[in-house]
Design an enzyme around this catalytic site. Structure first.
Site, PDB file in Angstrom:
ATOM      1  N   ASP A 165      37.455   1.973   6.048  1.00 48.36           N
ATOM      2  CA  ASP A 165      37.022   0.676   6.952  1.00 48.36           C
ATOM      3  C   ASP A 165      36.958  -0.689   6.438  1.00 48.36           C
ATOM      4  O   ASP A 165      37.070  -1.585   7.188  1.00 48.36           O
ATOM      5  CB  ASP A 165      35.867   1.247   7.495  1.00 48.36           C
ATOM      6  CG  ASP A 165      34.386   0.759   6.707  1.00 48.36           C
ATOM      7  OD1 ASP A 165      33.770   0.137   7.062  1.00 48.36           O
ATOM      8  OD2 ASP A 165      34.474   1.418   5.759  1.00 48.36           O
TER       9      ASP A 165
ATOM     10  N   ASP B 105      36.765   7.136   2.671  1.00 46.69           N
ATOM     11  CA  ASP B 105      35.378   6.805   2.508  1.00 46.69           C
ATOM     12  C   ASP B 105      34.498   7.470   3.360  1.00 46.69           C
ATOM     13  O   ASP B 105      35.090   8.249   4.517  1.00 46.69           O
ATOM     14  CB  ASP B 105      35.547   5.317   2.912  1.00 46.69           C
ATOM     15  CG  ASP B 105      34.344   4.470   2.685  1.00 46.69           C
ATOM     16  OD1 ASP B 105      33.396   5.057   1.853  1.00 46.69           O
ATOM     17  OD2 ASP B 105      33.962   3.634   3.464  1.00 46.69           O
TER      18      ASP B 105
ATOM     19  N   ASP C 184      31.102   6.194   4.780  1.00 47.07           N
ATOM     20  CA  ASP C 184      30.527   5.324   5.832  1.00 47.07           C
ATOM     21  C   ASP C 184      31.176   4.413   6.533  1.00 47.07           C
ATOM     22  O   ASP C 184      32.345   3.835   6.141  1.00 47.07           O
ATOM     23  CB  ASP C 184      29.549   4.510   5.485  1.00 47.07           C
ATOM     24  CG  ASP C 184      28.380   5.101   4.446  1.00 47.07           C
ATOM     25  OD1 ASP C 184      27.815   5.865   4.845  1.00 47.07           O
ATOM     26  OD2 ASP C 184      28.160   4.822   3.366  1.00 47.07           O
TER      27      ASP C 184
END
Length: 556
Positions: free
Chosen positions: A392, A76, A78
């Protein structure tokens, strides 16, 4: 130890100790965790002989994973590859959300006077939309801490609402919302402020004391910030203000690519923003200075992935032209050559075939949308177990990819670095707390044994019996006093211990002595977890990560 805790921030067992909705004095919290290392250090492949890996660089294993079985590694973007500076980024998100609430949702302009304490919230909390509460839950669904606005609920209020009920809540949608990403901290804090304002003067809030619609408005306002580009434009204009630089990121990616793995990026951000962020992280380029060189670090880039839907729903896949961000139709990843002007008959009846420029073969192909099957085909993998995905977000990145596809997963938890530092700093305190807990159990057993003897002792003459009871009662009172003394010492130490991690919510991964709900989800769905994604650079690309031995209570 943490810095002194302002009195209006410290949890209190007394009802009515509300903090003003205008905000708090900033406090030490998980969002004060150190940035990624700014000094370049040798990675695994650059060392003649590797020594012990310091805790903040370590990767922790819940489920054994042999990297030799992994053919593709994905990230990912961000809060995974791109670690945002929480104070500046969350303040920006908070400010833009407030502006949307005032301009688009009819909230009073007095919201502009609110102040944001970026460190008050932490991940792993649950928003109770219906009651206007924010709660912390352990792995058994027991609510240990609960706030209404900024008022800490008493034990009785908390138990009445959540713990002494006929059917224990699951704490899932639609009545609850998990604060399981760092993007959710600003909106959760703003919700608490709006709850306090609604309680104080319901007429100043469009929905009065109906807390669920307030949360809905906050969420819509946050979504609007992402859709209208207000957040992205600010970050794009000054990436160094909002994003940490990580000098180990590019060397780590190069090492993994040289190991023969296919590398991919799968992000919900669209191409324009992804291009800005990755240029800053990989090339140090900002403003109008952009390059497509960072694409050489990957084999496939998926933007606008719309996770978690990407893992379960078929969506159209478009090829992205990196030069201008334009989209083209594809057939499962293969470009479809469009009919252009050159394809139409000219006056002389001739025609030419338009060709699609596929670009440099060393650069990743860029796509938008699609489905995991498209990605598997591009990567040449036949099974989800051949993919390691790093993110995250417990739900959007980890849970769905593992449960639905069988992908191996690694969760990035920046707060873990501070968790490890505090845990090491208070190792002696933990030993003492374990000893005090055992003392409490031993003293409780002695009290109960004496009370049983007093009530069920052998018959004796009245005088002797009275003397025995008097001596027994005195012994019981002495033991009770000692037990209370140990209990107060133990409770005080436990409270101070949790406040050292976070002065309001305590340890991220614990709720009292139990694993928190967030830790429980980490344990179930993340094969690996670590503080920074670049920590992969300190391990061999073919590393065999070994899971810990599971122990039951009787085996400890």
């Amino acid at each position: 130890m943490s810095s002194p805790i302002p009195i209006n921030m410290r949890p209190s067992s007394e009802a009515g100790t509300a903090s003003p909705p205008m905000g708090h004095s900033p406090s030490q919290g998980y969002l004060d965790v150190p940035a990624p290392a700014s000094r370049r250090e040798p990675l695994w492949c650059e060392l003649e002989r590797a020594g012990p890996i310091e805790p903040k660089r370590q990767i922790f294993c819940n489920r054994s994973l042999s990297m030799k079985q992994i053919k593709a590694i994905g990230w990912d973007m961000d809060y995974t590859i791109a670690q945002y500076k929480p104070k500046s980024f969350e303040e920006l998100a908070y400010r833009e959300t407030v502006d949307k609430l005032v301009r688009a949702f009819g909230y009073p302009k007095s919201l502009y006077e609110l102040q944001f304490d970026y460190s008050f919230m932490t991940r792993g909390l649950v928003v109770d939309k219906r009651r206007g509460n924010v709660i912390k839950v352990d792995r058994h669904k027991y609510v240990k801490v609960a706030y209404h606005g900024f008022r800490l609920l008493t034990r009785e209020e908390r138990n009445e609402a959540y713990n002494r009920v006929a059917v224990r809540d699951e704490f899932d949608e639609p009545d609850y919302s998990m604060v399981d990403t760092l993007f959710s901290l600003a909106e959760s804090y703003l919700f608490c402020q709006l709850v306090e304002l609604a309680d104080k003067d319901p007429s100043c809030i469009p929905h009065g004391r109906a807390y669920a619609p307030i949360w809905r408005d906050v969420r819509y306002a946050v979504d609007l910030c992402h859709r209208d580009g207000s957040l992205k434009r600010e970050v794009a204009a000054n990436p160094s203000k909002y994003i940490h630089d990580d000098p180990h990121l590019v060397p780590m990616l190069r090492m993994l690519k040289r190991s023969g793995r296919k590398l991919f990026l799968a992000t919900n951000s669209l191409w324009d923003y992804t291009h800005v962020v990755m240029n800053y992280l990989c090339s140090g380029l900002t403003g109008r200075r952009k390059s497509e060189e960072w694409l050489r670090l990957f084999d496939v880039v998926i933007v606008g992935a719309a996770k978690p839907g990407f893992f379960s729903e078929r969506r159209p896949l478009f090829a992205v032209d990196p030069s201008d961000g334009s989209l083209r139709n594809t057939d499962g990843g293969a470009p479809i050559i469009p009919i252009g002007l050159d394809d139409l008959p000219a006056d002389n009846g001739g025609s030419t075939a338009s060709q699609v420029d596929l670009g440099d073969e060393d650069k990743a192909l860029v796509f938008q949308g699609g489905h995991y099957i498209d990605l598997h085909r591009m990567l040449g993998v036949s099974s989800g177990t051949e993919v390691l995905y790093i993110g995250d977000h417990i739900y959007g990145d980890i849970l769905r990819s593992k449960k639905s596809l069988g992908w191996r997963t690694m969760l990035v938890v920046p707060e873990l670095e501070m968790e490890l530092e505090c845990e090491a700093q208070f190792a002696d305190a933990q030993d003492e707390m374990r000893a005090l807990r055992q003392q409490r159990d031993d003293l409780a057993d002695e009290v109960e044994r004496l009370e049983w003897a007093l009530a069920n002792g052998p018959p004796a003459p009245p005088a002797e019996l009275e003397q025995r009871r008097a001596e027994g009662r005195a012994a019981v009172e002495a033991l009770r006093a000692r037990r209370q003394e140990v209990k107060e010492r133990h409770s005080s130490m436990l409270r101070a211990y949790h406040e050292a991690f976070h002065p309001v919510w305590g340890r991220l991964l614990k709720t009292g002595y139990q694993n928190s709900r967030y830790a429980h989800q980490m344990d179930r769905f993340a094969c690996l977890y670590t503080a920074q994604t670049s920590n992969l650079g300190w391990y061999a690309p073919d590393r065999a990560y070994r899971g810990r031995i599971d122990l039951m209570a009787h085996e400890l």
